[in-house]
Design a protein around this motif. Structure first.
Motif, PDB file in Angstrom:
ATOM      1  N   ILE A  77      26.749 -79.239 -11.860  1.00 21.54           N
ATOM      2  CA  ILE A  77      27.079 -79.248 -13.282  1.00 21.54           C
ATOM      3  C   ILE A  77      26.508 -80.526 -13.861  1.00 21.54           C
ATOM      4  O   ILE A  77      26.813 -81.623 -13.383  1.00 21.54           O
ATOM      5  CB  ILE A  77      28.601 -79.200 -13.514  1.00 21.54           C
ATOM      6  N   ALA A  78      25.672 -80.403 -14.886  1.00 19.15           N
ATOM      7  CA  ALA A  78      25.072 -81.551 -15.574  1.00 19.15           C
ATOM      8  C   ALA A  78      24.332 -82.457 -14.603  1.00 19.15           C
ATOM      9  O   ALA A  78      24.231 -83.670 -14.841  1.00 19.15           O
ATOM     10  CB  ALA A  78      26.134 -82.339 -16.339  1.00 19.15           C
ATOM     11  N   ALA A  79      23.832 -81.884 -13.502  1.00 21.20           N
ATOM     12  CA  ALA A  79      23.109 -82.657 -12.488  1.00 21.20           C
ATOM     13  C   ALA A  79      23.903 -83.887 -12.044  1.00 21.20           C
ATOM     14  O   ALA A  79      23.333 -84.901 -11.658  1.00 21.20           O
ATOM     15  CB  ALA A  79      21.729 -83.078 -13.013  1.00 21.20           C
ATOM     16  N   THR A  80      25.227 -83.779 -12.076  1.00 24.12           N
ATOM     17  CA  THR A  80      26.105 -84.913 -11.752  1.00 24.12           C
ATOM     18  C   THR A  80      27.211 -84.518 -10.779  1.00 24.12           C
ATOM     19  O   THR A  80      27.564 -85.279  -9.887  1.00 24.12           O
ATOM     20  CB  THR A  80      26.738 -85.477 -13.040  1.00 24.12           C
ATOM     21  N   TYR A  81      27.757 -83.317 -10.965  1.00 25.22           N
ATOM     22  CA  TYR A  81      28.875 -82.860 -10.145  1.00 25.22           C
ATOM     23  C   TYR A  81      28.458 -81.649  -9.317  1.00 25.22           C
ATOM     24  O   TYR A  81      27.874 -80.695  -9.842  1.00 25.22           O
ATOM     25  CB  TYR A  81      30.080 -82.497 -11.024  1.00 25.22           C
ATOM     26  N   ILE A  82      28.789 -81.699  -8.029  1.00 29.09           N
ATOM     27  CA  ILE A  82      28.493 -80.596  -7.130  1.00 29.09           C
ATOM     28  C   ILE A  82      29.665 -79.621  -7.160  1.00 29.09           C
ATOM     29  O   ILE A  82      30.826 -80.036  -7.019  1.00 29.09           O
ATOM     30  CB  ILE A  82      28.261 -81.105  -5.692  1.00 29.09           C
ATOM     31  N   VAL A  83      29.354 -78.369  -7.355  1.00 28.94           N
ATOM     32  CA  VAL A  83      30.373 -77.326  -7.313  1.00 28.94           C
ATOM     33  C   VAL A  83      30.323 -76.687  -5.930  1.00 28.94           C
ATOM     34  O   VAL A  83      29.264 -76.259  -5.468  1.00 28.94           O
ATOM     35  CB  VAL A  83      30.125 -76.255  -8.387  1.00 28.94           C
ATOM     36  N   ALA A  84      31.483 -76.649  -5.247  1.00 30.07           N
ATOM     37  CA  ALA A  84      31.536 -76.089  -3.893  1.00 30.07           C
ATOM     38  C   ALA A  84      32.735 -75.173  -3.768  1.00 30.07           C
ATOM     39  O   ALA A  84      33.762 -75.355  -4.437  1.00 30.07           O
ATOM     40  CB  ALA A  84      31.612 -77.203  -2.848  1.00 30.07           C
ATOM     41  N   GLU A  85      32.601 -74.168  -2.905  1.00 31.97           N
ATOM     42  CA  GLU A  85      33.692 -73.243  -2.619  1.00 31.97           C
ATOM     43  C   GLU A  85      34.322 -73.617  -1.295  1.00 31.97           C
ATOM     44  O   GLU A  85      33.619 -73.881  -0.309  1.00 31.97           O
ATOM     45  CB  GLU A  85      33.175 -71.808  -2.565  1.00 31.97           C
ATOM     46  N   GLY A  86      35.665 -73.625  -1.272  1.00 29.41           N
ATOM     47  CA  GLY A  86      36.384 -73.924  -0.047  1.00 29.41           C
ATOM     48  C   GLY A  86      37.347 -72.812   0.300  1.00 29.41           C
ATOM     49  O   GLY A  86      37.432 -71.798  -0.416  1.00 29.41           O
ATOM     50  N   PRO A  87      38.097 -72.973   1.375  1.00 28.47           N
ATOM     51  CA  PRO A  87      39.030 -71.921   1.795  1.00 28.47           C
ATOM     52  C   PRO A  87      40.172 -71.689   0.817  1.00 28.47           C
ATOM     53  O   PRO A  87      40.818 -70.643   0.866  1.00 28.47           O
ATOM     54  CB  PRO A  87      39.551 -72.437   3.139  1.00 28.47           C
ATOM     55  N   ASP A  88      40.423 -72.656  -0.082  1.00 25.04           N
ATOM     56  CA  ASP A  88      41.532 -72.507  -1.021  1.00 25.04           C
ATOM     57  C   ASP A  88      41.101 -72.902  -2.421  1.00 25.04           C
ATOM     58  O   ASP A  88      41.691 -73.754  -3.065  1.00 25.04           O
ATOM     59  CB  ASP A  88      42.735 -73.348  -0.575  1.00 25.04           C
ATOM     60  N   GLY A  89      39.983 -72.333  -2.886  1.00 21.41           N
ATOM     61  CA  GLY A  89      39.611 -72.561  -4.263  1.00 21.41           C
ATOM     62  C   GLY A  89      38.312 -73.308  -4.445  1.00 21.41           C
ATOM     63  O   GLY A  89      37.425 -73.317  -3.585  1.00 21.41           O
ATOM     64  N   LEU A  90      38.252 -73.971  -5.585  1.00 21.57           N
ATOM     65  CA  LEU A  90      37.040 -74.622  -6.057  1.00 21.57           C
ATOM     66  C   LEU A  90      37.138 -76.132  -5.875  1.00 21.57           C
ATOM     67  O   LEU A  90      38.189 -76.725  -6.111  1.00 21.57           O
ATOM     68  CB  LEU A  90      36.856 -74.295  -7.547  1.00 21.57           C
ATOM     69  N   TYR A  91      36.038 -76.757  -5.460  1.00 20.55           N
ATOM     70  CA  TYR A  91      35.984 -78.199  -5.291  1.00 20.55           C
ATOM     71  C   TYR A  91      34.846 -78.756  -6.139  1.00 20.55           C
ATOM     72  O   TYR A  91      33.737 -78.209  -6.150  1.00 20.55           O
ATOM     73  CB  TYR A  91      35.761 -78.572  -3.825  1.00 20.55           C
ATOM     74  N   LEU A  92      35.124 -79.839  -6.854  1.00 24.01           N
ATOM     75  CA  LEU A  92      34.115 -80.539  -7.642  1.00 24.01           C
ATOM     76  C   LEU A  92      33.890 -81.912  -7.017  1.00 24.01           C
ATOM     77  O   LEU A  92      34.846 -82.656  -6.790  1.00 24.01           O
ATOM     78  CB  LEU A  92      34.574 -80.702  -9.085  1.00 24.01           C
ATOM     79  N   ILE A  93      32.642 -82.231  -6.735  1.00 27.58           N
ATOM     80  CA  ILE A  93      32.295 -83.476  -6.056  1.00 27.58           C
ATOM     81  C   ILE A  93      31.411 -84.310  -6.968  1.00 27.58           C
ATOM     82  O   ILE A  93      30.399 -83.833  -7.486  1.00 27.58           O
ATOM     83  CB  ILE A  93      31.558 -83.184  -4.730  1.00 27.58           C
ATOM     84  N   ASP A  94      31.807 -85.552  -7.187  1.00 33.35           N
ATOM     85  CA  ASP A  94      30.975 -86.510  -7.923  1.00 33.35           C
ATOM     86  C   ASP A  94      29.878 -86.974  -6.968  1.00 33.35           C
ATOM     87  O   ASP A  94      30.146 -87.695  -6.007  1.00 33.35           O
ATOM     88  CB  ASP A  94      31.838 -87.688  -8.388  1.00 33.35           C
ATOM     89  N   GLN A  95      28.653 -86.552  -7.217  1.00 31.13           N
ATOM     90  CA  GLN A  95      27.587 -86.788  -6.231  1.00 31.13           C
ATOM     91  C   GLN A  95      27.312 -88.282  -6.023  1.00 31.13           C
ATOM     92  O   GLN A  95      27.040 -88.721  -4.891  1.00 31.13           O
ATOM     93  CB  GLN A  95      26.305 -86.059  -6.632  1.00 31.13           C
ATOM     94  N   HIS A  96      27.407 -89.077  -7.081  1.00 36.46           N
ATOM     95  CA  HIS A  96      27.147 -90.514  -6.917  1.00 36.46           C
ATOM     96  C   HIS A  96      28.268 -91.175  -6.116  1.00 36.46           C
ATOM     97  O   HIS A  96      28.004 -91.926  -5.165  1.00 36.46           O
ATOM     98  CB  HIS A  96      27.011 -91.196  -8.279  1.00 36.46           C
TER      99      HIS A  96
END
Length: 591
Positions: A407-426
């Motif tokens: 998202i916005a080349a800043t946050y990684i969107v990932a799927e996990g066993p219990d929902g959605l995870y957002l990762i700050d790439q920096h």
């Protein structure tokens, strides 16, 4: 010329007022002393009433052991106490009070009435005093326990009245005292009424989490981690028989002030810079700058290991072995945090719950604005926090995650066993590089790349002084530390250096930027090795706005999973947020 000064012994009334000025600084100090007396008497229910900020009225009612009728007047003599007998007792004080100063000090500056019925007596007795002098005494019906009523505090002490704050401010101090002792004694039921409005109650269940619920609210109570009492966080402190227990907040409920640090030594509420520093060290790297944790920490140790007789208000103590206590607290808090490192969740904050906090305004009889604290007892005990409803499932390692995109080349969107995870790439890459640099540096295995052409590095006078400062008192010179990190500098004229080598994976621009940032750290606040590792990680990490392909996303997530603390960057910012399946279903009205 001035005449000769004559030394005289002060009369007892002046002495009493001097003592009162030390012990009874404000209404909250009087409440503290009276509550401590009730606790020492074994009370299990304590009710506190106040009017006019405690200046008009203070009343403390308990169901403790009571005072025998023949000792009521004696209780108001200075240094009359049932808690110590000899000088040797001062070496092992186990009660909250011990000086015999509270009641006479309060009576010296107010009108006081005490009604008490001791264990086994058929009826109670009362005594009243005005400015320290007994005015009446007699028989009065009362169940076992003691009631102390203080009226017109400081009325004949105008100098002290002048320096008191508004009733609202004084009421807030009263609330802090009562809430702290509710945390120290969760098995005691407390109730505080201000200007005939009940503003605080604790359930007295004996469960510390229930007391936290009453004081700090539901969200905080659910996000507190328990320090396991039986764990040996002690090493050399074990010889001192130090036990650490309590509850500590997860990083996501951190506050902007240090006012939420509660320390109790053998159940005595204290303030301590030593303990505050131990907690700050334990949370280091887990909280952003300017954020402070919520903690309730109990320290138990033999009474001979702590001196409680060093402060007029008994609010500070001195430990025989400060190093052992510091280490025990720091390791207990850090160990608990790392064994249950949280993944912050994206969730709505409960809006229908009001809890007593340190800065919550307390209603006064003179305030025209509506009170934010309800006038009826808080409905906080309808659902006592059970262990399964406490802090959510926490874990050191991340679950297996599958990258979906950015998202916005800043946050990684990932799927996990219990929902959605957002990762700050920096932030995530910062954590990865920080631990990598630390591992290599600790093992003296930093990979170094020599530069084909040296880069000129100009410095300020302060930076130049730091680089030229030799190591002393066992400390290493900064240039030696830089070499361990793969940064090689060579003097090149006045306030100029040549960068000859940098750590592998970092270009010369990144190395110089990190070095300049490290050298700009305020003096006296530098752990050079950690600061350099943080700066290298920050300036070597992928930036916000940098597009990553699928392989790079997967690689970053895999490396983050392998770190020892994947949940925060080295500066304490979160790296990952979780939106659970249950919340997704709730938001989409599927439940």
């Amino acid at each position: 010329m001035r005449g000769k000064m004559t030394i005289k012994i002060l009369n007892s009334q002046v002495i009493a007022r001097i003592a009162a000025g030390e012990v009874v600084e404000r209404p909250a100090a009087a409440v503290k002393e009276l509550v401590e007396n009730s606790l020492d008497a074994g009370a299990t229910v304590i009710a506190i009433e106040a009017k006019g900020g405690g200046i008009g009225l203070i009343r403390v009612i308990d169901n403790g052991q009571g005072i025998p009728p023949g000792q009521l007047e004696l209780a108001f003599h200075r240094h009359a106490t049932s808690k110590i007998i000899s000088e040797a007792d001062l070496e092992s004080i186990s009660t909250l009070g011990f000086r015999g100063e509270a009641l006479p000090s309060i009576a010296a500056v107010a009108e006081v009435e005490l009604v008490s019925c001791s264990n086994g007596d058929a009826t109670g007795h009362y005594i009243t005093l005005n400015d320290g002098q007994v005015t009446r005494h007699g028989i009065q019906g009362r169940p076992q326990g003691t009631t102390v009523t203080v009226r017109h505090l400081f009325r004949s002490f105008p100098a002290r009245l002048k320096f008191l704050r508004s009733p609202a401010t004084e009421n807030s101090h009263l609330a802090v005292v009562v809430s702290q002792y509710a945390l120290a004694y969760p098995e005691v039921k407390f109730n505080l009424a201000v200007d005939e409005k009940n503003i605080f109650s604790s359930p007295g269940t004996g469960n510390l989490r229930d007391a936290v619920l009453a004081v700090h609210g539901l969200e905080t109570a659910r996000n507190m981690l328990e320090i396991e009492r039986d764990e040996r966080w002690r090493d050399h402190a074990a010889d001192r028989n130090i036990t650490i227990s309590g509850l500590i907040g997860t990083p996501q409920i951190a506050r902007s002030s240090r006012d939420y640090l509660s320390f109790f030594v053998n159940r005595r509420w204290i303030s301590s810079r030593l303990l505050a520093r131990a907690v700050a060290d334990a949370y280091h790297g887990l909280l952003p700058v300017g954020r402070h944790p919520v903690v309730v920490i109990n320290i138990e140790l033999p009474a001979r290991e702590v001196d409680v007789n060093i402060h007029p208000a008994k609010s500070e103590v001195k430990f025989r072995d400060e190093h052992a206590v510091f280490g025990a607290v720091q390791k207990a808090v850090r160990g608990t945090l790392l064994s249950a490192a949280p993944v912050p969740t994206i969730q709505q904050t409960a809006g229908n719950y009001t809890a007593l906090t340190r800065h919550a305004p307390v209603p006064t009889s003179t305030s025209s604005s509506p009170a934010r604290i309800p006038a009826t007892p808080l409905p906080v005990f309808a659902e006592i926090i059970s262990p399964e409803k406490a802090a959510p499932l926490l874990r050191n390692a991340l679950p297996a995650l599958r990258p979906v995109g950015q998202i916005a080349a800043t946050y990684i969107v990932a799927e996990g066993p219990d929902g959605l995870y957002l990762i700050d790439q920096h932030a995530a890459h910062e954590r990865i590089l920080f631990e990598k640099v630390q591992r290599q540096q600790n093992g003296r295995g930093i990979e170094v790349q020599g530069l084909l052409e040296p880069v000129v590095f100009e410095v300020t006078p302060r930076q130049d002084a730091l680089l030229k400062l030799p190591g002393k008192d066992g400390a290493e010179a900064l240039t030696v530390i830089l070499t361990d990190f793969g940064i090689t500098l060579e003097p090149f004229g006045k306030m100029t250096y040549l960068l000859r080598a940098s750590p592998a994976g970092f270009d010369s621009k990144q190395a110089i930027t990190a070095l300049r940032e490290s050298l700009d750290t305020p003096a006296g606040a530098t752990d050079w090795r950690e600061k350099i590792a943080q700066s290298l990680a920050c300036h070597g990490a992928v930036r916000a706005g940098q597009a990553l392909d699928g392989d790079e996303l997967r690689q970053l997530i895999r490396e983050l999973e392998q770190t020892s603390n994947p949940h925060t960057c080295p500066h304490g910012r979160p790296t990952i947020l979780h939106l659970g399946l249950s919340q997704l279903e709730k938001e989409f009205k599927r439940t």
